[in-house]
Design a protein around this motif. Structure first.
Motif, PDB file in Angstrom:
ATOM      1  N   UNK A   1       0.889  -1.266  -0.155  1.00 51.48           N
ATOM      2  CA  UNK A   1      -0.037  -0.048   0.056  1.00 51.48           C
ATOM      3  C   UNK A   1       0.984   1.357  -0.108  1.00 51.48           C
ATOM      4  N   UNK A   2       2.022   1.265   0.942  1.00 47.77           N
ATOM      5  CA  UNK A   2       2.787   2.446   0.810  1.00 47.77           C
ATOM      6  C   UNK A   2       3.574   2.565  -0.448  1.00 47.77           C
ATOM      7  N   UNK A   3       4.024   1.535  -1.016  1.00 46.11           N
ATOM      8  CA  UNK A   3       4.741   1.472  -2.360  1.00 46.11           C
ATOM      9  C   UNK A   3       3.789   1.990  -3.726  1.00 46.11           C
ATOM     10  N   UNK A   4       2.667   1.820  -3.366  1.00 46.03           N
ATOM     11  CA  UNK A   4       1.715   2.175  -4.208  1.00 46.03           C
ATOM     12  C   UNK A   4       1.459   3.868  -4.252  1.00 46.03           C
ATOM     13  N   UNK A   5       1.246   4.365  -2.983  1.00 49.18           N
ATOM     14  CA  UNK A   5       1.174   5.640  -2.494  1.00 49.18           C
ATOM     15  C   UNK A   5       2.628   6.498  -3.171  1.00 49.18           C
ATOM     16  N   UNK A   6       3.675   5.653  -2.899  1.00 46.46           N
ATOM     17  CA  UNK A   6       4.978   6.259  -3.338  1.00 46.46           C
ATOM     18  C   UNK A   6       5.042   6.512  -4.719  1.00 46.46           C
ATOM     19  N   UNK A   7       4.283   5.560  -5.651  1.00 44.95           N
ATOM     20  CA  UNK A   7       4.504   5.559  -7.147  1.00 44.95           C
ATOM     21  C   UNK A   7       3.910   6.727  -7.529  1.00 44.95           C
ATOM     22  N   UNK A   8       2.753   7.074  -6.738  1.00 44.36           N
ATOM     23  CA  UNK A   8       1.902   8.499  -7.143  1.00 44.36           C
ATOM     24  C   UNK A   8       2.730   9.491  -7.007  1.00 44.36           C
ATOM     25  N   UNK A   9       3.460   9.416  -5.571  1.00 43.74           N
ATOM     26  CA  UNK A   9       4.254  10.600  -5.281  1.00 43.74           C
ATOM     27  C   UNK A   9       5.413  10.806  -6.522  1.00 43.74           C
ATOM     28  N   UNK A  10       6.060   9.695  -6.853  1.00 43.42           N
ATOM     29  CA  UNK A  10       7.112  10.009  -7.876  1.00 43.42           C
ATOM     30  C   UNK A  10       6.696  10.379  -9.191  1.00 43.42           C
ATOM     31  N   UNK A  11       5.620   9.879  -9.456  1.00 44.52           N
ATOM     32  CA  UNK A  11       4.733  10.400 -10.637  1.00 44.52           C
ATOM     33  C   UNK A  11       4.594  11.813 -10.704  1.00 44.52           C
TER      34      UNK A  11
END
Length: 357
Positions: A337-347
């Protein structure tokens, strides 16, 4: 009866009056009441049936319904007797063994949990595979997770395969299997939510996310998680008015601390998307503080990731250094879940830094 709860309840009552001791009818009726939010009735149907103590499929369902309802299972002793009786095939016992493994794990009886979950995977149902994967991941039982790998080809194990890919950050395969899970169980709020989260956050496919959640909402009208994910997807798709209408119907005083964190974060999201930046910051700060105060560090970190994503989406270059540090400090040990949220932040970070300042 899709979307018509009154008609569905009438159909369930008729089925129970005609075949109230049928395994299929009892399990289906209990599941209906779970989806409808009537957790007490979902459990009571199975608890009071004399057949539950004699049938491993019903005993497994009773234990699961009790756990969801926050009640003590009534068939634990007879469940152990059923497992040890030698009268049932391993396949018929797979879900009951998985349910008992969860009870043992919660009670701190880890060795018994490990042994029971391994037995549940001898000739498992798709539900037993999904339960074993969840238990292995949540309890850190590495050897159980490895055992699950050998059973992922069990027919219709879409849920387990989706979560396996999700935990490995293989978002495409996770979504493919989640959609098959949803097609197999179109009234499952969990399937819809899981698929919608991947579609909306990993792929920014808000149309698909909204289709899934609206379908789930017809069967689970009062499901907070479905509603909250619908708010997110509507806001990200630009329909702030509809998102706010749903959000305003949610009552914070009836929610757990974790769900209140989600509610506050969604208020923050809607404020940002409405151009009310200071209100958005305040709501996100409140969500982060509540998560911290209630000891939910992972939820706190996720709220921070989504907050920073909104700041970047708004064009606030003042948080670039903070966002960069968060991205740089992330490790592969983060939960999915945190990696998915991090994916959005990176984007959002890449979008802002690629623009001429």
């Amino acid at each position: 009866t899709a979307g018509n709860e009154a008609r569905a309840q009438r159909a369930v009552r008729i089925a129970l009056s005609l075949a109230g001791e049928s395994r299929y009818v009892l399990r289906s009726a209990s599941r209906f009441y779970l989806h409808s939010g009537d957790l007490g009735t979902a459990h009571e149907l199975l608890r009071r049936s004399p057949r539950t103590k004699l049938d491993p499929w019903l005993s497994a369902a009773e234990i699961a319904a009790a756990q969801v309802a926050g009640m003590a299972p009534r068939t634990l002793r007879t469940a152990r007797d059923l497992v040890e009786s030698g009268r049932f095939h391993d396949h018929d016992l797979s879900e009951l063994r998985g349910a008992l493994a969860t009870v043992f794990q919660v009670d701190g009886r880890k060795n018994e949990a490990r042994a029971m979950i391994r037995q549940s995977l001898l000739t498992p149902t798709e539900n037993a595979v999904a339960q074993a994967l969840w238990l292995g991941r949540s309890a850190g039982l590495t050897e159980v997770t490895e055992s699950v790998q050998r059973t992922l080809d069990t027919p219709r194990s879409f849920e387990a395969r989706s979560f396996q890919s999700y935990n490995a950050s293989d978002w495409g395969d996770a979504l493919d299997n989640a959609l098959q899970w949803y097609d197999d169980e179109p009234f499952s709020g969990r399937a819809a939510v899981h698929a919608s989260v991947i579609a909306s956050v990993a792929f920014e496919d808000y149309g698909q996310s909204l289709r899934l959640l609206r379908g789930a909402l017809r069967a689970s009208r009062r499901n907070f998680v479905v509603q909250s994910n619908l708010v997110y997807s509507l806001a990200m798709a630009g329909d702030v008015v509809s998102a706010k209408r749903i959000l305003d119907e949610q009552r914070s005083e009836t929610l757990s601390p974790g769900n209140r964190v989600v509610l506050l974060a969604n208020y923050g999201l809607l404020a940002f998307r409405s151009g009310q930046i200071e209100q958005g910051r305040a709501a996100y700060r409140a969500a982060i503080d509540l998560a911290e105060a209630s000891g939910q560090t992972e939820l706190r970190d996720q709220a921070r990731l989504y907050y920073l994503s909104e700041e970047l989406a708004f064009g606030n270059i003042g948080v670039l250094n903070e966002a960069s540090a968060v991205i740089a400090s992330a490790t592969s040990k983060e939960r999915a879940d945190s990696r998915l949220a991090l994916l959005r932040l990176k984007r959002e970070y890449d979008r802002l830094t690629s623009k001429p300042l």
